[in-house]
Write an enzyme that holds these catalytic residues in place. Structure first.
Site, PDB file in Angstrom:
ATOM      1  N   GLU A  47      24.790  73.710  10.640  1.00  0.00           N
ATOM      2  CA  GLU A  47      23.809  73.335  11.670  1.00  0.00           C
ATOM      3  C   GLU A  47      24.540  72.502  12.723  1.00  0.00           C
ATOM      4  OE1 GLU A  47      21.270  70.191  10.253  1.00  0.00           O
ATOM      5  OE2 GLU A  47      19.714  70.572  11.754  1.00  0.00           O
ATOM      6  N   LYS A 124      14.866  76.261  14.480  1.00  0.00           N
ATOM      7  CA  LYS A 124      14.432  75.444  13.344  1.00  0.00           C
ATOM      8  C   LYS A 124      12.948  75.084  13.449  1.00  0.00           C
ATOM      9  CE  LYS A 124      15.860  71.193  10.903  1.00  0.00           C
ATOM     10  NZ  LYS A 124      16.884  70.105  10.949  1.00  0.00           N
ATOM     11  N   CYS A 169      18.773  73.562   7.787  1.00  0.00           N
ATOM     12  CA  CYS A 169      18.662  72.255   7.168  1.00  0.00           C
ATOM     13  C   CYS A 169      17.338  71.920   6.484  1.00  0.00           C
ATOM     14  CB  CYS A 169      19.029  71.177   8.181  1.00  0.00           C
ATOM     15  SG  CYS A 169      19.622  69.718   7.355  1.00  0.00           S
TER      16      CYS A 169
HETATM   17  N1  ING Z   1      18.586  66.666   7.781  1.00  0.00           N
HETATM   18  C1  ING Z   1      17.964  66.255   6.583  1.00  0.00           C
HETATM   19  C2  ING Z   1      17.608  67.388   5.650  1.00  0.00           C
HETATM   20  O1  ING Z   1      16.490  67.865   5.566  1.00  0.00           O
HETATM   21  C3  ING Z   1      16.254  64.904   5.484  1.00  0.00           C
HETATM   22  C4  ING Z   1      16.821  65.327   6.803  1.00  0.00           C
HETATM   23  C5  ING Z   1      17.080  64.454   4.459  1.00  0.00           C
HETATM   24  C6  ING Z   1      14.907  64.980   5.289  1.00  0.00           C
HETATM   25  C7  ING Z   1      16.544  64.094   3.229  1.00  0.00           C
HETATM   26  C8  ING Z   1      14.337  64.628   4.058  1.00  0.00           C
HETATM   27  C9  ING Z   1      15.170  64.163   3.032  1.00  0.00           C
HETATM   28  O2  ING Z   1      18.541  67.750   4.937  1.00  0.00           O
HETATM   29  C10 ING Z   1      18.216  67.599   8.681  1.00  0.00           C
HETATM   30  N2  ING Z   1      19.047  67.784   9.728  1.00  0.00           N
HETATM   31  O3  ING Z   1      17.173  68.230   8.580  1.00  0.00           O
END
Ligand code: ING
Length: 310
Positions: A47, A124, A169
Site C-alpha cells: 500500500e 480502498k 490494508c
Molecule cells: N493501517 C492499519 C491496518 O488496518 C489499523 C490501521 C491497525 C486499524 C490496527 C486497526 C487496527 O492495518 C492501515 N493503513 O489501514
C-alpha cells in the site's frame, strides 16, 4: 495439469520523508528483477508504495500533502517500473495515493498485466483512523482526512489464467470485502498494507497486532477459498515503526511463505490455482450452503442495533 502461478510478495522497508520517488522506484525495480529471477509472473507491492505513510502527519495548509499524491499512473517517475515489467513479462499490484484530476483523492492500487498495461484499479473502501487533528497522540492516522472512501466496490478481473481481486490494508479486517469477491469467484487477492506496530487508540501488545493481521488474512483466504498475497511496507519510517509479516496464504488458510525482515525483501510461492476449486466445490460451495434470507442485517444496517432491555 493444474493451473500454476508463481507469485512474489515484494515487501518494502521504510520510506522516509526525505526519500524521493526515483529512489523508491529504483528499489521496486530491483525487487521486480529479483522476483523475475525466482521465476515469478506476478508481484505484489505494498500500500502507498511510493511515499512514506504520510497519513501519520497532520498538514494544516491545503496543498502541503499534495506531494504525496500521483496525478497520473504511470508518471514519468513510475514508468520505469511499468516498462521493466513489460520487458520481463511480469504483472504486478502497486498501491499509491491517487489524485483523480477532479479534486478527488483515494488510497488506490492498480493491477498491471504482463504487457505493462493497467488491467484494473481499486480504491480502498475501509479507511481507518480519524479526520480531526489529535496532536496529543504519538502519531496520527488521518486516512479519513486525506482520502475519500473507495467508489469502485470490490471488482475482480480475469488475468493470469485466474480471477484476481485487490484489497488495501484495513480492508483485510472486514470479511464483507473478501466475500463480495468470493461471490465473483476470486482465486487470488493482492493486498498491500502499512500497519503501525503501536495502537494509538488503546493499549495493545505488538504480538497481538501481528496476530490480528495474520488472523484476518488467513480467515479471508480460507472462508472464500482464495489465495491471498499480503505485502507490507515495514520498519521505522522517520522513527515511526510499522510491522512486516508479508505473507502468501493458501485457500486452506495456511501461510505458505512469509518475510523474516522489516526491509526490502522478496518471498515467492508457486500457487496451485486449482486448490481453490476443491474448497469452492465443497466446504464453500456458496450456492449450496449460504442462506441469504438470514443475512439482511449485513447490508441493511451500518452500526449495531442492540436488543431491547425489557
Ligand atoms: N493501517 C492499519 C491496518 O488496518 C489499523 C490501521 C491497525 C486499524 C490496527 C486497526 C487496527 O492495518 C492501515 N493503513 O489501514
Amino acid at each position: 495439469m493444474s493451473r500454476r502461478l508463481k507469485v512474489a510478495s515484494a515487501q518494502l522497508g521504510p520510506i522516509h520523508l526525505a526519500d524521493d520517488r526515483p529512489s523508491v522506484v529504483k528499489r521496486l525495480v530491483e525487487m521486480l528483477k529479483e522476483a523475475h529471477g525466482m521465476g515469478c509472473r506476478f508481484v505484489v507491492f505494498p500500500e502507498l508504495a511510493l511515499t512514506t505513510f504520510f497519513p501519520r502527519y497532520w498538514y494544516d495548509q491545503a496543498g502541503e500533502a499534495d506531494r504525496f499524491f500521483e496525478y497520473e499512473m504511470p508518471s514519468a517517475e513510475t514508468r520505469p517500473l511499468f516498462d521493466l515489467a513489460a520487458k520481463l513479462n511480469i504483472g504486478f499490484y502497486l498501491g499509491y495515493a491517487e489524485a483523480d484530476g477532479e479534486g478527488r483523492r483515494f488510497n488506490s492500487s492498480v493491477l498491471v498485466d504482463t504487457d505493462g498495461k493497467i488491467l484494473g484499479k481499486y480504491r480502498k473502501v475501509h479507511l481507518p483512523g480519524h479526520a480531526d487533528n489529535r496532536p496529543h497522540l504519538p502519531f496520527q492516522h488521518l486516512e479519513k482526512k486525506y482520502f475519500e472512501p473507495g467508489d469502485l466496490g470490490f471488482p475482480v478481473w480475469r488475468a493470469f489464467d485466474s480471477i484476481l481481486g485487490m484489497l488495501i490494508c484495513n480492508d483485510r479486517r472486514w470479511p464483507e470485502a473478501y466475500r463480495v469477491m468470493g461471490l465473483q469467484g476470486v482465486e487470488l487477492i493482492a493486498l498491500g498494507f502499512n500497519t503501525p506496530s503501536h495502537n494509538i487508540y488503546h493499549p495493545e501488545t505488538p504480538h497481538l497486532r501481528m496476530f490480528h493481521h495474520r488472523l484476518s488474512v488467513q480467515a479471508g483466504a480460507y472462508q472464500n477459498a482464495t489465495w491471498v498475497v499480503a505485502t507490507a511496507k515495514a520498519g521505522a519510517e522517520d522513527g515511526y515503526h510499522m510491522f512486516g509479516g508479508s505473507c502468501i496464504v493458501a485457500p486452506t488458510g495456511e501461510i505458505m511463505a512469509q518475510t523474516v525482515s522489516e526491509e526490502d525483501e522478496v518471498v515467492a510461492f508457486d500457487c496451485d490455482l486449482d486448490l481453490c476449486r476443491h474448497y469452492k466445490a465443497s466446504t464453500f460451495a456458496f450456492e449450496r450452503h449460504r442462506r441469504i434470507e438470514h443475512y439482511t442485517r449485513i447490508t441493511a444496517q451500518t452500526g449495531v442495533t442492540l436488543p431491547s432491555e425489557d
